[in-house]
Scaffold this active site. Structure first.
Site, mmCIF file in Angstrom:
data_model
loop_
_atom_site.group_PDB
_atom_site.id
_atom_site.type_symbol
_atom_site.label_atom_id
_atom_site.label_comp_id
_atom_site.label_asym_id
_atom_site.label_seq_id
_atom_site.Cartn_x
_atom_site.Cartn_y
_atom_site.Cartn_z
ATOM 1 N N ILE A 19 2.614 13.205 1.486
ATOM 2 C CA ILE A 19 1.185 12.843 1.892
ATOM 3 C C ILE A 19 0.807 13.704 3.263
ATOM 4 N N LEU A 42 11.875 18.261 9.000
ATOM 5 C CA LEU A 42 12.431 18.509 7.953
ATOM 6 C C LEU A 42 13.970 17.992 7.285
ATOM 7 N N THR A 137 0.983 1.427 6.554
ATOM 8 C CA THR A 137 1.486 1.735 5.350
ATOM 9 C C THR A 137 0.100 -0.412 5.249
ATOM 10 N N ASP A 138 0.129 -0.703 3.882
ATOM 11 C CA ASP A 138 -0.461 -1.407 4.072
ATOM 12 C C ASP A 138 0.692 -2.762 3.781
ATOM 13 N N GLU A 139 1.854 -2.158 4.501
ATOM 14 C CA GLU A 139 3.078 -3.374 4.010
ATOM 15 C C GLU A 139 3.347 -3.700 5.405
ATOM 16 N N TYR A 162 11.224 -1.157 7.549
ATOM 17 C CA TYR A 162 10.530 -0.340 7.254
ATOM 18 C C TYR A 162 9.631 -0.561 7.474
ATOM 19 N N SER A 165 8.682 -1.400 11.122
ATOM 20 C CA SER A 165 8.996 -0.132 12.001
ATOM 21 C C SER A 165 7.544 0.416 12.054
ATOM 22 N N LYS A 166 6.762 0.152 11.405
ATOM 23 C CA LYS A 166 5.355 0.649 11.049
ATOM 24 C C LYS A 166 4.668 0.033 11.405
ATOM 25 N N ASN A 192 0.932 5.597 -2.519
ATOM 26 C CA ASN A 192 0.261 6.448 -3.057
ATOM 27 C C ASN A 192 0.945 7.276 -4.154
ATOM 28 N N VAL A 218 14.743 -0.865 -13.312
ATOM 29 C CA VAL A 218 13.190 -1.561 -13.395
ATOM 30 C C VAL A 218 14.401 -2.388 -11.972
ATOM 31 N N ARG A 293 15.856 -5.189 -5.608
ATOM 32 C CA ARG A 293 15.639 -4.746 -4.128
ATOM 33 C C ARG A 293 15.571 -6.172 -2.952
HETATM 34 P P1 NAD Z 1 8.143 11.414 3.334
HETATM 35 O O1 NAD Z 1 9.005 10.368 3.142
HETATM 36 O O2 NAD Z 1 7.148 12.336 2.208
HETATM 37 O O3 NAD Z 1 7.292 12.619 4.249
HETATM 38 C C1 NAD Z 1 7.647 12.376 5.739
HETATM 39 C C2 NAD Z 1 7.690 13.557 6.440
HETATM 40 O O4 NAD Z 1 7.649 13.619 8.083
HETATM 41 C C3 NAD Z 1 9.001 14.032 5.627
HETATM 42 O O5 NAD Z 1 8.585 15.805 5.978
HETATM 43 C C4 NAD Z 1 10.419 14.571 7.252
HETATM 44 O O6 NAD Z 1 10.757 15.068 7.269
HETATM 45 C C5 NAD Z 1 9.132 14.180 8.270
HETATM 46 N N1 NAD Z 1 9.997 13.368 9.383
HETATM 47 C C6 NAD Z 1 11.073 12.226 9.022
HETATM 48 N N2 NAD Z 1 11.775 12.148 10.279
HETATM 49 C C7 NAD Z 1 11.041 13.051 11.445
HETATM 50 C C8 NAD Z 1 11.121 13.386 12.641
HETATM 51 N N3 NAD Z 1 12.270 12.312 13.403
HETATM 52 N N4 NAD Z 1 10.113 14.376 13.143
HETATM 53 C C9 NAD Z 1 9.256 14.803 11.966
HETATM 54 N N5 NAD Z 1 8.981 15.581 11.327
HETATM 55 C C10 NAD Z 1 9.809 14.086 10.869
HETATM 56 O O7 NAD Z 1 6.287 10.207 4.065
HETATM 57 P P2 NAD Z 1 5.276 10.224 2.681
HETATM 58 O O8 NAD Z 1 5.132 9.125 1.784
HETATM 59 O O9 NAD Z 1 4.187 11.471 2.799
HETATM 60 O O10 NAD Z 1 3.968 8.675 3.767
HETATM 61 C C11 NAD Z 1 3.803 9.732 5.465
HETATM 62 C C12 NAD Z 1 2.735 8.157 5.998
HETATM 63 O O11 NAD Z 1 2.360 7.590 5.153
HETATM 64 C C13 NAD Z 1 4.190 7.872 6.701
HETATM 65 O O12 NAD Z 1 4.038 7.357 7.745
HETATM 66 C C14 NAD Z 1 4.061 6.159 5.830
HETATM 67 O O13 NAD Z 1 4.973 4.977 6.961
HETATM 68 C C15 NAD Z 1 2.599 6.451 5.873
HETATM 69 N N6 NAD Z 1 2.021 5.939 3.886
HETATM 70 C C16 NAD Z 1 2.612 6.818 2.932
HETATM 71 C C17 NAD Z 1 2.176 5.857 1.612
HETATM 72 C C18 NAD Z 1 2.711 6.016 0.069
HETATM 73 O O14 NAD Z 1 2.402 5.519 -0.764
HETATM 74 N N7 NAD Z 1 3.544 6.987 0.054
HETATM 75 C C19 NAD Z 1 1.499 4.718 1.519
HETATM 76 C C20 NAD Z 1 1.528 3.961 3.325
HETATM 77 C C21 NAD Z 1 1.025 4.403 3.949
HETATM 78 O O1 DAU Z 2 2.502 0.440 -0.102
HETATM 79 C C1 DAU Z 2 2.498 1.655 0.094
HETATM 80 C C2 DAU Z 2 4.074 1.760 0.931
HETATM 81 O O2 DAU Z 2 4.761 2.326 -1.042
HETATM 82 C C3 DAU Z 2 4.314 2.647 1.640
HETATM 83 O O3 DAU Z 2 4.119 2.779 2.931
HETATM 84 C C4 DAU Z 2 5.910 2.957 1.204
HETATM 85 O O4 DAU Z 2 6.541 4.695 1.922
HETATM 86 C C5 DAU Z 2 5.774 4.410 0.058
HETATM 87 O O5 DAU Z 2 8.028 4.268 -0.429
HETATM 88 C C6 DAU Z 2 5.746 2.458 -1.085
HETATM 89 O O6 DAU Z 2 6.883 1.767 -0.802
HETATM 90 P P1 DAU Z 2 6.918 0.852 -2.284
HETATM 91 O O7 DAU Z 2 8.144 -0.100 -1.564
HETATM 92 O O8 DAU Z 2 6.450 -0.268 -2.338
HETATM 93 O O9 DAU Z 2 7.061 1.617 -3.602
HETATM 94 P P2 DAU Z 2 8.484 2.472 -3.930
HETATM 95 O O10 DAU Z 2 7.767 3.436 -4.911
HETATM 96 O O11 DAU Z 2 9.908 2.977 -3.411
HETATM 97 O O12 DAU Z 2 8.890 1.475 -5.132
HETATM 98 C C7 DAU Z 2 7.623 0.674 -5.607
HETATM 99 C C8 DAU Z 2 7.233 -0.936 -6.730
HETATM 100 O O13 DAU Z 2 8.573 0.231 -7.708
HETATM 101 C C9 DAU Z 2 8.517 -1.462 -5.495
HETATM 102 O O14 DAU Z 2 8.309 -2.453 -6.299
HETATM 103 C C10 DAU Z 2 10.348 -1.060 -6.272
HETATM 104 C C11 DAU Z 2 9.772 -0.979 -7.393
HETATM 105 N N1 DAU Z 2 11.110 0.146 -8.017
HETATM 106 C C12 DAU Z 2 11.506 1.322 -6.795
HETATM 107 C C13 DAU Z 2 12.260 2.097 -7.556
HETATM 108 C C14 DAU Z 2 12.661 3.565 -6.625
HETATM 109 C C15 DAU Z 2 11.905 0.293 -8.994
HETATM 110 O O15 DAU Z 2 11.803 -1.232 -9.426
HETATM 111 N N2 DAU Z 2 12.469 0.746 -9.160
HETATM 112 C C16 DAU Z 2 12.713 1.866 -8.871
HETATM 113 O O16 DAU Z 2 14.187 2.679 -8.601
#
Ligand code: NAD
Ligand code: DAU
Length: 361
Positions: A19, A42, A137-139, A162, A165-166, A192, A218, A293
């Site tokens: 993101i 990184l 996050t919504d989690e 996770y 911590s958020k 996302n 799955v 999970r």
């Molecule tokens: P991501 O894992 O793709 O990227 C995280 C980035 O943070 C990486 O570039 C990593 O190198 C950097 N990072 C990790 N630890 C670090 C540290 N100690 N110091 C500096 N940089 C560090 O994550 P994402 O999916 O892009 O999510 C970004 C943010 O959005 C997070 O805060 C996550 O909780 C939040 N979020 C993500 C989702 C999702 O669906 N991906 C949904 C809701 C909220």
């Molecule tokens: O809701 C927001 C969150 O969405 C973010 O805060 C997190 O950073 C992001 O990782 C994501 O969390 P989820 O655990 O929902 O995403 P993930 O892609 O890991 O899994 C999505 C769903 O799919 C979940 O119900 C678990 C399931 N899953 C996931 C993987 C990786 C599977 O069934 N098989 C898989 O191999």
């Protein structure tokens, strides 16, 4: 050009991640009057090749720093005269948090406190002209049953390391607002998806496995529901909140696209089969139901009426359309994917960056 010639100097943390890289590119392109400093450690999730198109832009700088290191963060504030923060750096993968919770506490909790402390100190004489935007996050709201949606007033009930911590970091951000009047805003968003997502997360993992005709794991019975948000819609919401959000407020961001995991995986199989001219139904044979999970949250759903009413923001992407665009992107960017699978992406910093780290004080 000196950094203080820019109207704002925004520190974006985690800008090499999924993101964060979209947010960095959007701000750098849309706001030549703003200097963007991307601070990212990184880790395995950071990939500087996500940012190729802006790495030489005059309003962009990169700092390889760890947010757990307060001194390093204070130095970045001083060197770049930081006016605002958009904080995305985090350990983000739920499965990894189950295996190894400690990294999630150190980065997501301690790292956030360090950023709050650095901002509080650096802005102490001009608090009101700054903004600390925390992306969450919504989690944090826990898990829903068959019905209902999370609103901004839903009680926190995090259930994985996770999300705990958020949640902790969200509370700390609000505590700094209440205690020290730090100008903050928070958003909590749903899952996302889109280009550049690391292939450990459900959608890119499935696309990669379908491409290579590997099994599609799955979890449980595949009945868990997620609300899918197109990453471009998330970026536009962040942009809107950053400029127009109310100080101290929280906004939920959702995609209005709920789907059961098994339905999503079936749809991806269909889209990839069609894109590769494979016989319809062939990839579905790769689906395997595997061990669930631990503590798997059943359902997330977002009520995004506050951001719609207050900031006139709504998601624009239809899920099937967004998945087709995403699949096309991964098919056209197999080199990006392969470099992750073989680890080559982690050499990008050494090859392209370490020599040209020109600080612009
Ligand atoms: P991501 O894992 O793709 O990227 C995280 C980035 O943070 C990486 O570039 C990593 O190198 C950097 N990072 C990790 N630890 C670090 C540290 N100690 N110091 C500096 N940089 C560090 O994550 P994402 O999916 O892009 O999510 C970004 C943010 O959005 C997070 O805060 C996550 O909780 C939040 N979020 C993500 C989702 C999702 O669906 N991906 C949904 C809701 C909220
Ligand atoms: O809701 C927001 C969150 O969405 C973010 O805060 C997190 O950073 C992001 O990782 C994501 O969390 P989820 O655990 O929902 O995403 P993930 O892609 O890991 O899994 C999505 C769903 O799919 C979940 O119900 C678990 C399931 N899953 C996931 C993987 C990786 C599977 O069934 N098989 C898989 O191999």
């Amino acid at each position: 050009m000196k950094v203080d010639q820019f109207n704002k100097r925004i520190l974006i943390t985690g800008g090499a991640g999924f993101i964060g890289s979209h947010v960095v590119k959007y701000f750098v392109h849309q706001h030549p009057e703003i200097f963007v400093v991307n601070c990212d450690l990184l880790t395995y999730a950071g990939n500087l090749s996500n940012l190729k198109e802006i790495e030489t832009a005059p309003n962009y700088g990169f700092e390889k720093q760890d947010i757990r290191d307060l001194n390093a963060i204070q130095t970045v504030f001083n060197q770049y005269k930081i006016t605002d923060v958009i904080h995305l750096a985090a350990e983000s993968h739920v499965d990894r948090s189950i295996e190894s919770p400690t990294d999630f506490i150190s980065t997501n909790v301690l790292g956030t406190v360090n950023l709050l402390l650095a901002a509080k100190e650096y802005w102490k004489n001009s608090m009101n002209s700054h903004r600390f935007y925390h992306v969450s996050t919504d989690e944090v709201y826990g898990s829903l049953g068959e019905t209902g949606k999370f609103t901004e007033t839903t009680s926190y009930d995090p259930r994985s390391p996770y999300s705990a911590s958020k949640a902790s970091s969200d509370h700390l951000v609000r505590a700094f607002h209440h205690t020290y009047q730090l100008p903050i805003v928070i958003s909590n968003c749903s899952n996302n998806y889109g280009p550049y997502q690391f292939p450990e997360k459900l959608i890119p993992l499935m696309i990669n496995n379908i491409l290579h005709q590997k099994e599609l794991p799955v979890y449980g019975q595949g009945l868990n529901v997620r609300d899918w948000l197109w990453v471009g819609d998330h970026v536009s919401a962040i942009h809107r909140i950053f400029f127009n959000g109310q100080d101290g407020e929280t906004y939920n961001i959702g995609g209005n696209c709920e789907m059961k995991n098994i339905d999503l995986v079936n749809l991806l199989c269909q889209i990839v089969d069609s894109a590769l001219n494979r016989p319809d139904g062939s990839s579905k044979q790769l689906i395997r139901y595997v061990k669930d999970r631990a503590g798997h949250d059943l359902r997330y759903a977002i009520d995004a009426s506050k951001i719609k009413e207050k900031l006139s923001w709504e998601p624009s992407m239809d899920l099937e359309q967004g998945l087709k665009i995403t699949v096309d992107w991964y098919l056209q960017n197999t080199e990006w994917l392969n470099q992750i699978v073989n680890g080559e992406y982690q050499n990008y910093y050494q090859r392209h960056y370490s020599k040209r780290n020109e600080l612009q004080y």
